[in-house]
Write an enzyme that holds these catalytic residues in place. Structure first.
Site, short mmCIF file in Angstrom:
data_model
loop_
_atom_site.label_atom_id
_atom_site.label_comp_id
_atom_site.label_asym_id
_atom_site.label_seq_id
_atom_site.Cartn_x
_atom_site.Cartn_y
_atom_site.Cartn_z
N HIS A 37 0.85 -1.21 0.00
CA HIS A 37 0.00 0.00 0.00
C HIS A 37 0.88 1.25 0.00
O HIS A 37 0.64 2.20 -0.74
CB HIS A 37 -0.88 0.06 1.26
CG HIS A 37 -1.93 -1.00 1.37
ND1 HIS A 37 -2.06 -1.78 2.49
CD2 HIS A 37 -2.91 -1.38 0.53
CE1 HIS A 37 -3.08 -2.61 2.33
NE2 HIS A 37 -3.62 -2.39 1.14
N LYS B 245 -15.32 -7.87 5.21
CA LYS B 245 -14.54 -8.78 6.05
C LYS B 245 -14.42 -8.14 7.43
O LYS B 245 -14.22 -6.94 7.53
CB LYS B 245 -13.14 -8.98 5.46
CG LYS B 245 -13.02 -8.46 4.04
CD LYS B 245 -11.61 -8.21 3.60
CE LYS B 245 -11.60 -7.42 2.30
NZ LYS B 245 -10.32 -7.01 1.82
N ARG C 70 -2.29 -6.38 -8.21
CA ARG C 70 -1.12 -7.24 -7.99
C ARG C 70 -1.03 -8.31 -9.07
O ARG C 70 0.04 -8.61 -9.57
CB ARG C 70 -1.22 -7.91 -6.61
CG ARG C 70 -1.01 -6.96 -5.47
CD ARG C 70 -1.47 -7.55 -4.16
NE ARG C 70 -2.89 -7.86 -4.21
CZ ARG C 70 -3.61 -8.23 -3.17
NH1 ARG C 70 -3.03 -8.41 -2.00
NH2 ARG C 70 -4.90 -8.47 -3.29
N SER D 98 -2.73 -7.85 3.21
CA SER D 98 -2.92 -7.64 4.65
C SER D 98 -3.21 -8.97 5.34
O SER D 98 -2.72 -9.22 6.45
CB SER D 98 -4.08 -6.67 4.90
OG SER D 98 -3.78 -5.41 4.36
#
Ligand code: PNS
Length: 158
Positions: free
Chosen positions: A17, A41, A90, A128
């Site tokens: 990030h 989430k 990504r 993460s």
């Protein structure tokens, strides 16, 4: 003045990030990092902690500010008089969800453009959730997250 918004859960913010935020800050007049209140989430860190971690990590760059938002991203973008949403990509696996979000956001507000930035290769594998798993099992997360986040992660499972 063109302002870009970098939205996300940031649970927690990672080196990936940070790389995107830093690179983007060179291209826009200002960057607002938008920490979402209620990601689908269930977050490990409270909103307050997530915002604090981002704020500490970006404190050396005056062009970048941090704010949180609840509800629609396009509303947050408008509130900050921004025109651009930045999302990192990504791998191809990110594309489907990102494509859907970008199209929905365009439908909600055609004046706001979503721009995609390729993750630097050294962070292309980083997420993460992976960072949290490594920290949970006592692995070394230094270099994967900013130093202040590594410290906090260690304290969670100390
Ligand atoms: O870091 P994440 O979890 O990939 O970020 C997802 C985020 C915050 C960008 C996304 O969940 C979002 O935009 N939430 C706000 C709700 C919204 O605007 N939904 C409509 C467009 S999909």
């Amino acid at each position: 003045m063109t302002i870009a918004v970098v939205p996300g859960s940031f649970d927690p913010i990672t080196a990936g990030h940070m790389d995107i935020i830093r690179r983007i800050s060179k291209l826009y007049d200002g960057v607002v990092v938008g920490v979402v209140v209620n990601p689908s989430k269930k977050p490990l860190f409270s909103l307050e902690d997530r915002v604090k971690m981002v704020r500490e990590a970006i404190k050396d760059n005056e062009k970048i500010e941090v704010d949180s938002f609840d509800g629609l991203l396009v509303g947050f973008v408008k509130k900050h008089k921004a025109r651009v949403i930045i999302r990192g990509l990504r791998a191809v696996s990110d594309f489907e969800r990102e494509f859907q979000m970008a199209q929905l956001n365009r439908r909600l507000n055609p004046d706001i453009e979503t721009m995609f930035v390729m993750a630097s290769p050294e962070y292309a594998y980083l997420s993460s959730s992976a960072v949290k798993e490594i920290a949970q099992y006592g692995g070394d997360v230094s270099g994967l997250v900013p130093p202040n986040v590594a410290k906090l992660l260690r304290s969670v499972w100390a």
